[in-house]
Structures are given as C-alpha cells and as structure tokens.
Write an enzyme that holds these catalytic residues in place. Sequence first.
Site, short mmCIF file in Angstrom:
data_model
loop_
_atom_site.label_atom_id
_atom_site.label_comp_id
_atom_site.label_asym_id
_atom_site.label_seq_id
_atom_site.Cartn_x
_atom_site.Cartn_y
_atom_site.Cartn_z
CG HIS A 284 -2.01 -0.99 1.13
ND1 HIS A 284 -2.79 -1.13 0.08
CD2 HIS A 284 -2.42 -1.99 2.09
CE1 HIS A 284 -3.81 -2.20 0.62
NE2 HIS A 284 -3.43 -2.56 1.64
CG ASP B 51 -3.08 -7.85 1.05
OD1 ASP B 51 -2.36 -8.29 1.55
OD2 ASP B 51 -4.22 -7.47 0.80
CG ASP C 24 -5.25 -9.70 3.46
OD1 ASP C 24 -5.15 -10.32 2.30
OD2 ASP C 24 -4.90 -8.55 3.62
#
Length: 368
Positions: free
Chosen positions: A142, A179, A267
């Site tokens: 990110h 992810d 996740d």
Amino acid sequence: MATGFFWDERTFWHGGGNYAFTLPVGGLIQPLAAGGLPESPETKRRLVNLMNVTGLMGELDVRTASEASTEALLRVHPQSYLDTFKEMSDNGGGELGLRVPFARGGYELAALSAGLSIAAVEAVLTGDVQNAYALSRPPGHHCLPDYPNGFCLMANIAIAIEAAKAKGLAGRVAVLDWDVHHGNGTEAIFYERDDVLTLSFHQEGNYPLDTGALADRGKGAGEGYNINLPLPAGAGHTAYLHAMDRVAIPAIRDFAPDIIIIASGYDASAVDPLARMIATADTYRQMTHKVKDLAAEVCDGKLVLVHEGGYSEVYVPFCAHAAIEAMSGSAINLADPFGVTFEVRQPGARFDAFLIAEIDRMAEELGL
C-alpha cells in the site's frame, strides 16, 4: 536447489507505538501482541513456530538480510520522505500517513523488511536458490513513494525490483498481488512503465476505497501493464482458482517476465477480520502450485513470495505454511485443522457460477 526463507525476529518487534496503549514501546521494549495495530506480529511469529514444529523450516535455506541501504530506498522513495520518517522514528515514533503508526526504531525495521525482500529476489535471480519466501514486516504493497498507508511504511516489492534492475539482474518483472486489499502502492509506482506487469486480485470496495478499478490499466508506456480484478465479497476457493486460470496465468505468460513476485497476503481467508472472502489454506496451496508451474514454464522457475497482509493469528500460519510447502515441494502436506469447517462455508453452486461468469466478463474486458 532449496527454497530460500528470509526472516528476522526483529521485524516482529515493529509496533504502533502509543497508538492504542499508554505504555511506551520501541527500542528494547517489545510491543504487546497487537502493538496497537490489527497488523499483529503474532501471525508471522506463529507461522515460524508452526514451521519449526512441523519440520518445514528444516527443509528450507533459512537466511536473514541487512537493512535496505539508503541508495536502494531512494530508487522508490524521495529523500524528503525518508528524512521525515527517520526523524520521527528517532524521536519516539508517530504516524506519517493513513493507518500506519510506528514506534521508535520503526524506520530501521521498515528498512530491514525491505532488505529481506531485496535479498530474496536477488538470491533467486542469481541462482543461489530456486525460489524464495520473504517474511517481510511491516508489509509494503500500500505504500506510495511519499505517502505510507494501510500498515505499509516502505514499498518492499518495488524496492526489491529496483535493486535487482540496478544490478542488471532482471529486465521484466511480473507482480501478482493476491492480498485481499488492492495493491495501490505497487500499482502507482509502476503505473506508467511497461517493464513491470502489476496484477491485483482484491475484494471490491474494501481498501483502499478509491483504487483498484477494472478500468485502471496503466498510463503512457504503462498502458495495458496494470490489471485489476475486483472480486465480489464472498468469493471462495473455486473463484480464486478460476481467476488464476482465466486472468493471472495467461496475462503473465503473455508478458514473459524474468521473475514472478507474489504479494502474498492471506487476508482473503475465511476468518480474516478485515475482509469478507472465503479462501482456505488449500486455496493458497493450489494457487502457489499454479504460479510455480507457470514460473517453470516462463522464467526458469524464478519465483518469490513476499508476505503482505493477513490478520487472523490462528489461520494465517496454516495458509502461509501451505503456500511454502507448495513452492518448496515439501511432502509434509500439513492437514488444515479448519478445512472441513471452511469447506462447508464455501459458496454454493449458484454463487460460484455467478462469480465465474463475473471473472470471465472481466477477463474479456481486459482482453484476455
């Protein structure tokens, strides 16, 4: 050749400073389990413990690495960002961006996390190991060049790519980000370039809210070299494997990279508190098998997995263990203690059919 495993206990000591607790942390004061962040060290520490107990660790070429040099960091992050980060880190920590606090020494720990990624990529590209896993923490996908967010302080994968390019070890690099959150930082860094293919599978409308659209394909020289696959909430094992077969594998095969790097977050698992997907440990095992086979076909097996997100302290270790088994060729085949429960929770045939149709529709729009 063995699979390399790059990790360092010190990265587990990264924490959120006084973000949620009044107790001071940093330096020689180890953070509490959560350290004020959902991004807990326990997901990674429990993975290492599990690998030691099952014997998987003994099958790997286990290494650490040095902190990424300032020279390496400057290939991605501007001096002004590094100076501000270092000053805050030396003076007790703080928060530079969005949802990414850090304690004293956070700068050095982030540089170490990036260093693990650099070392893993270089070891694979030089033929020192066949493939590798970097247990990097804090994560990186990110992080923008001058703005950290989503628990990410330095752009680990981008830094590793630029370090490899600077040494002439790679020309074309494919980054597959599975992810559950969109890899907005990696995308932004390479958005106008045609030497790095960035491909992100993520839950639509999760995090960040304003990036990850199917229509975002790159700009200028990078047009067509960025692929986003925003998946509806509730996607499970079947949908993820179909996305691999229908989108990731043909796109990477066409690109013909020198190495494949996976931004390997866990996740999308069935019990992750920050997402609403239903992947299982076997999902990660099979996705890793698929990309390993693809790497053998297109880039002499050169493959690196870099650890990103995943927030279930109980389940992340089993998901990552399955992926590492697959990439290393281990015969351990650890049973998933939650497998039966999560198989029952998989989407029904009607929803799977909808998901497959959505993936096919998006693949057609992407020209795949």
